[in-house]
Structures are given as structure tokens and as C-alpha cells.
Design a protein around this motif. Structure first.
Motif, short mmCIF file in Angstrom:
data_model
loop_
_atom_site.label_atom_id
_atom_site.label_comp_id
_atom_site.label_asym_id
_atom_site.label_seq_id
_atom_site.Cartn_x
_atom_site.Cartn_y
_atom_site.Cartn_z
N THR A 158 0.83 -1.21 0.00
CA THR A 158 0.00 0.00 0.00
C THR A 158 0.86 1.26 0.00
O THR A 158 0.44 2.29 -0.52
CB THR A 158 -0.95 0.02 1.21
OG1 THR A 158 -0.19 -0.13 2.42
CG2 THR A 158 -1.98 -1.11 1.12
N GLY A 159 2.07 1.17 0.56
CA GLY A 159 2.98 2.32 0.48
C GLY A 159 3.37 2.63 -0.96
O GLY A 159 3.56 3.81 -1.31
N ASP A 160 3.48 1.60 -1.79
CA ASP A 160 3.77 1.82 -3.21
C ASP A 160 2.60 2.52 -3.90
O ASP A 160 2.80 3.37 -4.77
CB ASP A 160 4.06 0.49 -3.91
CG ASP A 160 5.25 -0.24 -3.31
OD1 ASP A 160 6.23 0.44 -2.94
OD2 ASP A 160 5.22 -1.47 -3.23
N VAL A 161 1.39 2.15 -3.52
CA VAL A 161 0.21 2.80 -4.09
C VAL A 161 0.21 4.28 -3.73
O VAL A 161 -0.03 5.14 -4.59
CB VAL A 161 -1.08 2.11 -3.57
CG1 VAL A 161 -2.31 2.85 -4.10
CG2 VAL A 161 -1.11 0.64 -3.98
N ARG A 162 0.51 4.59 -2.47
CA ARG A 162 0.51 5.99 -2.05
C ARG A 162 1.57 6.79 -2.81
O ARG A 162 1.34 7.93 -3.22
CB ARG A 162 0.75 6.09 -0.54
CG ARG A 162 -0.33 5.41 0.29
CD ARG A 162 -0.33 5.87 1.74
NE ARG A 162 0.94 5.74 2.40
CZ ARG A 162 1.35 4.64 3.04
NH1 ARG A 162 0.56 3.55 3.06
NH2 ARG A 162 2.50 4.60 3.67
N GLY A 163 2.75 6.20 -2.99
CA GLY A 163 3.81 6.89 -3.73
C GLY A 163 3.41 7.16 -5.16
O GLY A 163 3.65 8.25 -5.70
N ALA A 164 2.80 6.17 -5.81
CA ALA A 164 2.36 6.34 -7.20
C ALA A 164 1.33 7.44 -7.31
O ALA A 164 1.41 8.32 -8.18
CB ALA A 164 1.79 5.03 -7.73
N ARG A 165 0.35 7.43 -6.43
CA ARG A 165 -0.73 8.41 -6.51
C ARG A 165 -0.22 9.82 -6.26
O ARG A 165 -0.64 10.77 -6.92
CB ARG A 165 -1.84 8.04 -5.52
CG ARG A 165 -2.58 6.75 -5.90
CD ARG A 165 -3.67 6.40 -4.91
NE ARG A 165 -4.72 7.41 -4.90
CZ ARG A 165 -5.74 7.43 -5.76
NH1 ARG A 165 -5.83 6.51 -6.71
NH2 ARG A 165 -6.66 8.35 -5.68
N LEU A 166 0.70 9.97 -5.33
CA LEU A 166 1.26 11.30 -5.06
C LEU A 166 2.02 11.82 -6.28
O LEU A 166 2.02 13.04 -6.54
CB LEU A 166 2.18 11.24 -3.84
CG LEU A 166 2.75 12.59 -3.38
CD1 LEU A 166 1.63 13.56 -2.99
CD2 LEU A 166 3.70 12.39 -2.19
N ALA A 167 2.62 10.93 -7.04
CA ALA A 167 3.38 11.33 -8.23
C ALA A 167 2.48 11.52 -9.45
O ALA A 167 2.97 11.91 -10.52
CB ALA A 167 4.45 10.28 -8.54
N GLY A 168 1.20 11.21 -9.33
CA GLY A 168 0.32 11.29 -10.48
C GLY A 168 0.54 10.17 -11.46
O GLY A 168 0.15 10.27 -12.63
N ALA A 169 1.13 9.07 -11.00
CA ALA A 169 1.37 7.90 -11.86
C ALA A 169 0.26 6.88 -11.64
O ALA A 169 -0.35 6.82 -10.57
CB ALA A 169 2.73 7.28 -11.53
#
Length: 218
Positions: A158-169
Motif C-alpha cells: 500500500t505504500g507503493d500505491v501511495r507513492g504512485a498516486r502522489l506522483a500522479g502515476a
């Protein structure tokens, strides 16, 4: 004049542990070695069920606060001798990286792992991304994803999901680590694949969104 709506060049980011590599046997061996050296009990069986967050978070459960950084440094020092050889590639890992590159894109690895050790794993397993960026966890991964213009980030946590979403990816998740498909979806993953063996087919159907102004996310 180039159109401002031209697609971004394809750059796909991948997490490392339990996304591209099954590092549980190696990490288990490294924890056991650190435990034997220090005389401090570490439940390696338990520790390898919750891979993803930075090493220091796990060590804080076994060592006093004032010793955590020193133990983390020592763990990273002994890690190559115990963890590289037993670690395996996850099914579909090499093919996932190749699928991006064969499409003319760049495949980058963005991981919370100590960067030199991440590079040792990839070299040992013959996985050849275009770039490896270490020491970034969860939301901090957005820094590298933005810097490299990643439009997709693939991870198991889920940390990977948060990182992706913050980057707009676009967040592509695989439930091959500590988080199941439901948790990943609930966290906001855009796509959940069974594992990386499904990634090349998914990528063939993927069309990047037009370039957008992401200055407010940087």
C-alpha cells in the motif's frame, strides 16, 4: 510546434522486494546473522512477512532506539554475504522489465532498500532496469517518479500505491508481498494484477494519458 497534449515518453517504475525479487530467504538469513552476532533475538520468520517499510522500522522492534541506526548500518554491511545468493526473481520479473524496454520505454526501480544492495540483487539475477533509485519509501517514492517522469508505478505494498498516486502515476499493484488484493484496491491501486506474469499483456493494452502539468505535485 509540438502539441502540449503529446503523450509522455513511457517510463515505468517498479518496486524491488516482493515485486521484482523474492528477497525473503536472503533477508531471513541476514536477520539471523545479525541476531547471532549481537545476541539479540530477532524473529526472522515474522520479519519477512512484513517487508516493504524501511529497515529501521523493523529493527526498532528488536533493539533499543539508541542502537537502531548502528544495527541498521551493520545489517547493510553484512547483507551482501548472506542475502544476495538465496534471493530469487519473482515470476515474470525479467519479462516485465523487458516488456517496457521493448516498447521503447525506460524501466526504473524505486525502492526503500539500500541502493548498493538493490543493485547487487539485480545484477546477480540478470535483471537490467535503466535506473535504480534506493532509500525511498511510500510517499517519498514520488520524488523519483516525478524526477524521471514515470507514468506507471508497479508495487506490492500500500505504500507503493501511495507513492504512485502522489506522483500522479498509474498505480499497478501485485499481491505478491504482505498486502492482499483487497488492501491494495482499498488503498487506491488503479490496476491489480495477479502477479508480474500478467504485466506484459497489460502493458500492451496500456495507453499513457496526455501530458499534464504536474508542477503542483512536485
Amino acid at each position: 510546434m509540438a502539441s502540449s497534449s503529446a503523450p509522455r515518453p513511457l517510463t515505468v517504475g517498479f518496486d524491488l522486494d516482493m515485486t521484482l525479487i523474492d528477497s525473503r530467504p536472503g533477508i531471513h538469513a541476514a536477520y539471523r546473522a545479525l541476531s547471532a552476532e549481537t545476541g539479540v533475538r530477532i524473529d526472522a520468520d515474522l520479519a519477512v512477512t512484513r517487508l516493504g517499510p524501511p529497515l529501521e522500522q523493523e529493527l526498532a522492534l528488536w533493539f533499543p532506539h539508541e542502537q537502531v541506526q548502528r544495527m541498521a548500518d551493520r545489517y547493510r554491511e553484512i547483507y551482501p554475504g548472506y542475502a544476495i545468493e538465496p534471493t530469487l526473481a519473482m515470476p515474470g520479473a525479467r519479462e516485465a522489465i523487458s516488456a517496457v524496454q521493448e516498447r521503447g520505454g525506460r524501466a526504473i526501480v524505486v525502492t526503500a532498500k539500500h541502493e548498493p544492495n538493490a543493485k547487487l540483487h539485480l545484477a546477480h539475477l540478470g535483471i537490467a532496469p535503466d535506473e535504480v533509485i534506493g532509500w525511498l519509501w511510500a510517499e517519498a517514492k514520488a520524488e523519483a517518479l516525478l524526477e524521471h517522469g514515470a507514468t506507471v508505478y508497479v508495487g506490492d505494498h500500500t505504500g507503493d500505491v501511495r507513492g504512485a498516486r502522489l506522483a500522479g502515476a498509474l498505480s499497478v499493484a501485485v499481491p505478491t508481498g504482505p498486502c492482499d488484493a483487497g488492501e491494495l484496491s482499498e488503498a487506491g491501486a488503479d490496476v491489480v494484477l495477479e502477479d508480474l506474469t500478467a504485466f506484459p499483456a497489460w502493458l500492451r493494452s496500456y495507453r499513457a494519458e496526455p501530458a499534464a502539468d504536474r508542477a503542483d505535485l512536485a
